[in-house]
Scaffold this motif. Structure first.
Motif, PDB file in Angstrom:
ATOM      1  N   ARG A   1       0.792  -1.218   0.000  1.00 17.87           N
ATOM      2  CA  ARG A   1       0.000   0.000   0.000  1.00 17.87           C
ATOM      3  C   ARG A   1       0.832   1.279   0.000  1.00 17.87           C
ATOM      4  O   ARG A   1       0.405   2.286  -0.565  1.00 17.87           O
ATOM      5  CB  ARG A   1      -0.908   0.014   1.242  1.00 17.87           C
ATOM      6  CG  ARG A   1      -1.958  -1.091   1.257  1.00 17.87           C
ATOM      7  CD  ARG A   1      -2.992  -0.854   0.191  1.00 17.87           C
ATOM      8  NE  ARG A   1      -3.644   0.454   0.355  1.00 17.87           N
ATOM      9  CZ  ARG A   1      -4.373   1.061  -0.571  1.00 17.87           C
ATOM     10  NH1 ARG A   1      -4.555   0.480  -1.748  1.00 17.87           N
ATOM     11  NH2 ARG A   1      -4.930   2.248  -0.340  1.00 17.87           N
ATOM     12  N   ASP A   2       1.967   1.309   0.642  1.00 16.47           N
ATOM     13  CA  ASP A   2       2.658   2.579   0.835  1.00 16.47           C
ATOM     14  C   ASP A   2       3.259   3.087  -0.461  1.00 16.47           C
ATOM     15  O   ASP A   2       3.781   2.319  -1.278  1.00 16.47           O
ATOM     16  CB  ASP A   2       3.752   2.438   1.892  1.00 16.47           C
ATOM     17  CG  ASP A   2       4.807   1.411   1.517  1.00 16.47           C
ATOM     18  OD1 ASP A   2       5.956   1.805   1.267  1.00 16.47           O
ATOM     19  OD2 ASP A   2       4.471   0.212   1.471  1.00 16.47           O
TER      20      ASP A   2
ATOM     21  N   ALA B   1      -1.639   4.019   2.207  1.00 17.77           N
ATOM     22  CA  ALA B   1      -1.019   4.558   0.999  1.00 17.77           C
ATOM     23  C   ALA B   1      -0.170   5.786   1.315  1.00 17.77           C
ATOM     24  O   ALA B   1       0.992   5.878   0.907  1.00 17.77           O
ATOM     25  CB  ALA B   1      -2.096   4.903  -0.026  1.00 17.77           C
ATOM     26  N   THR B   2      -0.741   6.751   2.034  1.00 14.99           N
ATOM     27  CA  THR B   2      -0.014   7.966   2.403  1.00 14.99           C
ATOM     28  C   THR B   2      -0.136   8.187   3.899  1.00 14.99           C
ATOM     29  O   THR B   2      -1.047   7.651   4.566  1.00 14.99           O
ATOM     30  CB  THR B   2      -0.554   9.189   1.650  1.00 14.99           C
ATOM     31  OG1 THR B   2      -1.941   9.368   1.983  1.00 14.99           O
ATOM     32  CG2 THR B   2      -0.409   9.006   0.142  1.00 14.99           C
ATOM     33  N   TYR B   3       0.769   9.022   4.444  1.00 14.75           N
ATOM     34  CA  TYR B   3       0.863   9.159   5.893  1.00 14.75           C
ATOM     35  C   TYR B   3       1.023  10.626   6.296  1.00 14.75           C
ATOM     36  O   TYR B   3       1.473  11.467   5.503  1.00 14.75           O
ATOM     37  CB  TYR B   3       2.064   8.372   6.423  1.00 14.75           C
ATOM     38  CG  TYR B   3       1.945   6.880   6.212  1.00 14.75           C
ATOM     39  CD1 TYR B   3       1.389   6.060   7.178  1.00 14.75           C
ATOM     40  CD2 TYR B   3       2.372   6.311   5.008  1.00 14.75           C
ATOM     41  CE1 TYR B   3       1.277   4.692   6.968  1.00 14.75           C
ATOM     42  CE2 TYR B   3       2.255   4.941   4.790  1.00 14.75           C
ATOM     43  CZ  TYR B   3       1.699   4.147   5.775  1.00 14.75           C
ATOM     44  OH  TYR B   3       1.584   2.798   5.562  1.00 14.75           O
ATOM     45  N   ALA B   4       0.670  10.872   7.542  1.00 19.37           N
ATOM     46  CA  ALA B   4       0.932  12.157   8.178  1.00 19.37           C
ATOM     47  C   ALA B   4       1.518  11.882   9.550  1.00 19.37           C
ATOM     48  O   ALA B   4       1.254  10.839  10.166  1.00 19.37           O
ATOM     49  CB  ALA B   4      -0.356  12.975   8.305  1.00 19.37           C
TER      50      ALA B   4
ATOM     51  N   LEU C   1       3.215   7.400  12.517  1.00 19.04           N
ATOM     52  CA  LEU C   1       2.610   7.830  11.265  1.00 19.04           C
ATOM     53  C   LEU C   1       1.164   7.346  11.197  1.00 19.04           C
ATOM     54  O   LEU C   1       0.866   6.214  11.583  1.00 19.04           O
ATOM     55  CB  LEU C   1       3.388   7.286  10.072  1.00 19.04           C
ATOM     56  CG  LEU C   1       4.861   7.703   9.942  1.00 19.04           C
ATOM     57  CD1 LEU C   1       5.454   7.158   8.654  1.00 19.04           C
ATOM     58  CD2 LEU C   1       5.009   9.210  10.006  1.00 19.04           C
ATOM     59  N   ARG C   2       0.291   8.200  10.668  1.00 18.37           N
ATOM     60  CA  ARG C   2      -1.137   7.877  10.550  1.00 18.37           C
ATOM     61  C   ARG C   2      -1.536   7.951   9.082  1.00 18.37           C
ATOM     62  O   ARG C   2      -1.233   8.906   8.381  1.00 18.37           O
ATOM     63  CB  ARG C   2      -1.968   8.846  11.377  1.00 18.37           C
ATOM     64  CG  ARG C   2      -3.473   8.616  11.337  1.00 18.37           C
ATOM     65  CD  ARG C   2      -4.172   9.599  12.265  1.00 18.37           C
ATOM     66  NE  ARG C   2      -5.594   9.352  12.391  1.00 18.37           N
ATOM     67  CZ  ARG C   2      -6.540  10.014  11.728  1.00 18.37           C
ATOM     68  NH1 ARG C   2      -6.174  10.976  10.865  1.00 18.37           N
ATOM     69  NH2 ARG C   2      -7.812   9.739  11.906  1.00 18.37           N
ATOM     70  N   SER C   3      -2.224   6.911   8.642  1.00 20.54           N
ATOM     71  CA  SER C   3      -2.742   6.869   7.279  1.00 20.54           C
ATOM     72  C   SER C   3      -4.261   6.765   7.324  1.00 20.54           C
ATOM     73  O   SER C   3      -4.809   5.991   8.113  1.00 20.54           O
ATOM     74  CB  SER C   3      -2.165   5.675   6.516  1.00 20.54           C
ATOM     75  OG  SER C   3      -2.798   5.541   5.250  1.00 20.54           O
ATOM     76  N   THR C   4      -4.934   7.527   6.482  1.00 17.79           N
ATOM     77  CA  THR C   4      -6.401   7.442   6.382  1.00 17.79           C
ATOM     78  C   THR C   4      -6.833   6.782   5.083  1.00 17.79           C
ATOM     79  O   THR C   4      -8.023   6.708   4.803  1.00 17.79           O
ATOM     80  CB  THR C   4      -7.016   8.847   6.482  1.00 17.79           C
ATOM     81  OG1 THR C   4      -6.489   9.675   5.437  1.00 17.79           O
ATOM     82  CG2 THR C   4      -6.709   9.477   7.839  1.00 17.79           C
ATOM     83  N   ASP C   5      -5.875   6.310   4.294  1.00 16.47           N
ATOM     84  CA  ASP C   5      -6.206   5.663   3.023  1.00 16.47           C
ATOM     85  C   ASP C   5      -5.581   4.275   2.947  1.00 16.47           C
ATOM     86  O   ASP C   5      -4.973   3.899   1.948  1.00 16.47           O
ATOM     87  CB  ASP C   5      -5.772   6.536   1.845  1.00 16.47           C
ATOM     88  CG  ASP C   5      -4.296   6.957   1.926  1.00 16.47           C
ATOM     89  OD1 ASP C   5      -3.564   6.387   2.763  1.00 16.47           O
ATOM     90  OD2 ASP C   5      -3.892   7.855   1.167  1.00 16.47           O
TER      91      ASP C   5
END
Length: 866
Positions: free
Chosen positions: A354-355, A402-405, A395-399
């Protein structure tokens, strides 16, 4: 635990004069982690194992058992000194924290359990604001896993032994369970698994328990893999085993269909000159029959190879067919970064990476090159697309990965995360900075300031103010308090180590980060000195010593000795290489301790981590080795008697390998000859020693199992004080004016004890009063055992058998003896004539001189089996 990384966030106030300008702090960055070289755990472990390849874990467990027995027995053999009655009080910090390895939270957050890497288990009943220790009675302080029984939240499981491949913690002793919320713990076995990474309980059958065990860090053995109990922990079977170098690092049970269980295996063997935390045996396994049979999963996952490392698993509670795998990869040279965040939507049959590695912040880069230190991934319990990666940062991903904040809760190095299933904005986190929580998602974090689990390497007391304490801590920098245990402040970043306060100008504090500030020399109130050669070999914790008669003279060690005559502004070398110059990639072969004599100005001493001790009689112009007569062990301290010229002490680290290691030696002729004064000390590393300047017969010793004291130069030692749990004590500091002793521990912050009630003088030690009790034979035993007691100058003694709780089982001898050597025997029966059961027992001999004051004791450990 990084070589060159400072703290990420610690918004703490400090004295302005002591702050280090940001351009002088060690640089943050992942590059240093990619280089093979020193790590704190390597240094910690190597020092304790030297000169052997591994720590003798049986010796360690025996030392912990003996320490617990001695505290429980409370024999009161110090008489007027009343060492057993003096009480330790916590000096903090409470507000800094330390490494949290696991969290367990009851429904409704009525109880929160936090496991510390080297501090035991703590419990909070007010949402994490305050914590109290609940596991200290076990004597085990390294923890790897916590779990609750889904059917009864008062039932708590503690898996001992930190499973991260960081070894500034010890092996554990198996699995423990409390049925009353942490009040009383019972042992459930699995001692040989050494390091437990995860515990999982079947949500529909509380009698079915899974334990993911990593086994020993430093050796191969079959005692690793996934274990299962079907009878609530009474018996265990190993249901998944790959090889003697591969353990189980994670296990998750499908909450909707608990017959489906997933396990991650991790190939990992770590030695002091070698680390392998990757390999083709790293993989994900699935069982459809409660763990009886297993299938290795593939279907899009990385193919087995040396490029695959540690794997973390998580099931989406709101969609149990969705499964995440956080995979760390390996690449040369010695780099462990993210290999990919993988997701399966069909229960593990097929997987998709996914990343997106090109998007910042990057999943791949979140492991800093040392991904063997992290392992957890967590899914929001209400939304299967929200996933958290725990590495250097949170790190937190909401998708769906795939992507992180960034969502980091105030400190780097993430190890545990809990999300409230009733309110996913309520999150709790554990990392190297302690316990954090938020009720607003990840936007604003709170920190517990009541969690005294800071891991100190060293500490000191301001000579002008006994309330002002300083200490260097693992991943929490160098810290200072002006007196409050809840208000310690950061004064230097990175890991903190040796520190000194100038007795003439206490605004000047000498501090260092690892490897003597990366070869730049100790900071002086924030400024760096001149004269250091950065290419020297500097120890992970480099020694700093100040002349007790002249605050302008300081010594610092690499493999050679540096000297300053201008209060640490500049230095020059005054020795050659004092080590054996061993071949090592880990910075071993360095000076570990330095001392300047108070009664003999100009006499210097040095000890090395590879077993050498030196003396210079002429302010460093010439050095003479004085190691003859000492065992080859890592030298932790050379201590000059503060009153008597020519009297010196050496303390040593390392566990015995089928031998009783002598820990403390004394010389009365400047090291020409040595006498062991270890007496009845447990077989554990001795880390520091303090001589009472008001009574040179009284010594205080820091060990890996607590603080011991003697008032007769080691003829008999007793645990010092009450209240402090069994813990690794790295450093002792004594303030003669207030008679305050401070202990810096590597897991439970700092402690202090008031010794004003001790007399400042004692009767002269009676020459020759040294008991020698031979080891019982046979040992282990099923029947009678025999031993010999040499009275060593005493006219009588008491010899008794005790159990591990300190209860007297049988008296073998009491009163006067008619010979200097006595044969003793125990037939295995207690005082009432009943057969003593299987277990650990201690044989203790105790004698006092008729002149008073003199006391000697000797203790031997005995194992009885059925």
């Amino acid at each position: 635990m990084r070589p060159t990384r400072p703290l990420s966030v610690l918004a703490l106030a400090a004295l302005a004069a002591l702050f280090v300008p940001s351009d002088r702090l060690p640089p943050r960055g992942e590059g240093a982690e990619r280089e093979p070289g020193p790590y704190p755990s390597d240094w910690f472990g190597m020092q304790r194992a030297f000169p052997f390849e591994t720590i003798n874990q049986k010796a360690f467990r025996a030392a912990v058992e003996q320490a617990g027995f001695e505290r429980a027995a409370a024999a009161g053999s110090f008489g007027a000194h009343a060492a057993e009655a003096a009480a330790w009080t916590q000096a903090g910090p409470y507000n800094i924290g330390g490494r949290i390895t696991a969290l367990a939270v009851t429904p409704g957050e009525s109880a929160i359990y936090a496991a510390a890497a080297n501090g035991g288990v703590f419990k909070s009943v007010n949402g994490g604001v305050n914590f109290l220790p609940v596991f200290d009675a076990s004597g085990i302080y390294s923890l790897g896993a916590l779990a609750l029984d889904p059917g009864n939240p008062n039932t708590v499981y503690a898996g001992t032994g930190e499973a991260n491949s960081s070894v500034d913690s010890y092996d554990g002793a198996g699995l423990f369970r409390s049925l009353d919320g942490g009040g009383v713990w019972s042992y459930l076995g699995l001692e040989e698994t050494r390091r437990i990474a995860r515990v999982a309980v079947d949500p529909q059958n509380s009698s079915r328990i899974f334990v993911a065990a990593m086994g020993s860090q430093f050796s191969t053995s079959p005692d690793r893999g996934l274990y299962r109990s079907e009878d609530g922990g009474t018996s265990w079977s190993k249901v998944l085993f790959v090889s003697d170098s591969t353990g189980a690092c994670d296990v998750v049970v499908n909450p909707a269909h608990p017959d489906t269980v997933y396990c991650a295996t991790w190939e990992r063997v770590r030695r002091y000159t070698y680390r392998r935390a990757y390999g083709p045996e790293c993989g994900i396994w699935r069982s459809a029959d409660h763990g009886t049979t297993w299938t290795l999963l593939s279907g899009g996952l990385p193919a087995p190879s040396d490029g695959v490392g540690r794997i973390g698993l998580a099931i989406a509670r709101s969609r149990p067919s969705a499964l995440y795998a956080q995979i760390v990869g390996f690449s040369s040279p010695n780099t462990y970064n993210g290999l990919g965040m993988y997701r399966s939507l069909d229960g593990g049959t097929t997987w998709t990476r996914r990343d997106l590695t090109s998007v910042s912040p990057s999943f791949v880069g979140n492991f800093g090159g040392f991904g063997w230190y992290f392992g957890d991934v967590t899914v929001d319990p209400t939304n299967p697309d929200i996933v958290y990666c725990q590495g250097v940062e949170l790190l937190r991903s909401t998708d769906a990965g795939a992507t992180y904040a960034y969502a980091t809760p105030g400190h780097v190095d993430q190890h545990a995360l809990w999300i409230d299933p009733a309110n996913p904005l309520h999150i709790m986190a554990g990392n190297d900075g302690g316990f954090f929580w938020t009720t607003s998602g990840v936007g604003s974090w709170n920190k517990s300031i009541d969690l005294p689990i800071t891991q100190f390497y060293a500490g000191t007391i301001d000579p002008t103010n006994a309330l002002r304490l300083v200490g260097g801590a693992q991943d929490n920098g160098t810290l200072l308090t002006t007196g409050s245990p809840t208000a310690w402040s950061l004064i230097l970043g990175a890991d903190g180590f040796q520190c000194l306060v100038d007795p003439v100008n206490p605004a000047i504090v000498f501090t260092e980060w690892q490897n003597c500030c990366s070869g730049g020399g100790p900071r002086r109130a924030g400024a760096g000195p001149t004269g250091f050669v950065s290419s020297d070999r500097y120890g992970w914790m480099s020694p700093i010593a100040m002349d007790p008669n002249n605050h302008n003279v300081l010594l610092v060690g690499s493999q050679r000795v540096y000297r300053s005559t201008n209060n640490g502004v500049s230095y020059t070398t005054i020795s050659g290489d004092l080590t054996t110059n061993p071949v090592s990639t880990l910075g071993f072969g360095t000076i570990s301790t330095l001392e300047i004599s108070a009664p003999s100005p100009g006499v210097y001493y040095a000890g090395t981590d590879d077993g050498r001790v030196w003396r210079s009689p002429d302010v460093g112009a010439h050095w003479f080795e004085i190691s003859a007569g000492l065992p080859v062990r890592s030298v932790t301290r050379v201590v000059a008697d503060p009153v008597q010229p020519g009297v010196i002490y050496v303390t040593l680290s390392g566990f015995g390998q089928d031998e009783h290691l002598a820990h403390v030696y004394r010389s009365t002729n400047d090291g020409s000859t040595w006498t062991s004064i270890s007496g009845n000390l447990p077989d554990a590393p001795a880390n520091d020693l303090v001589v009472d300047p008001a009574d040179p017969n009284t010594l205080m010793l820091a060990t890996d199992v607590g603080v011991y004291a003697t008032n007769n130069l080691g003829a008999g030692w007793e645990p010092l004080g009450t209240g402090m749990p069994i813990q690794t004590v790295f450093d002792l500091s004594f303030h003669p004016g207030t008679r305050t002793l401070v202990a810096a521990t590597h897991g439970r912050s700092q402690w202090k004890i008031d010794l004003t009630s001790w007399p400042v003088s004692t009767p002269a030690t009676v020459p020759g009063l040294r008991l020698a009790l031979s080891p019982p034979a046979p040992n282990p035993s099923r029947g009678p055992v025999t031993m010999q007691l040499d009275l060593g100058g005493a006219t009588g003694a008491e010899v008794a058998i005790y159990d591990v709780a300190g209860r007297r089982v049988r008296t073998l001898l009491t009163g006067a003896a008619g010979a200097a050597r006595i044969a003793l025997a125990w037939n295995g029966l207690d005082e009432r004539g009943r057969r003593a059961g299987a277990g650990i027992y201690f044989v203790r001999a105790l004698a006092r001189s008729s002149a008073g004051g003199g006391m000697a004791s000797s203790i031997q450990r005995l194992v009885r089996i059925d």
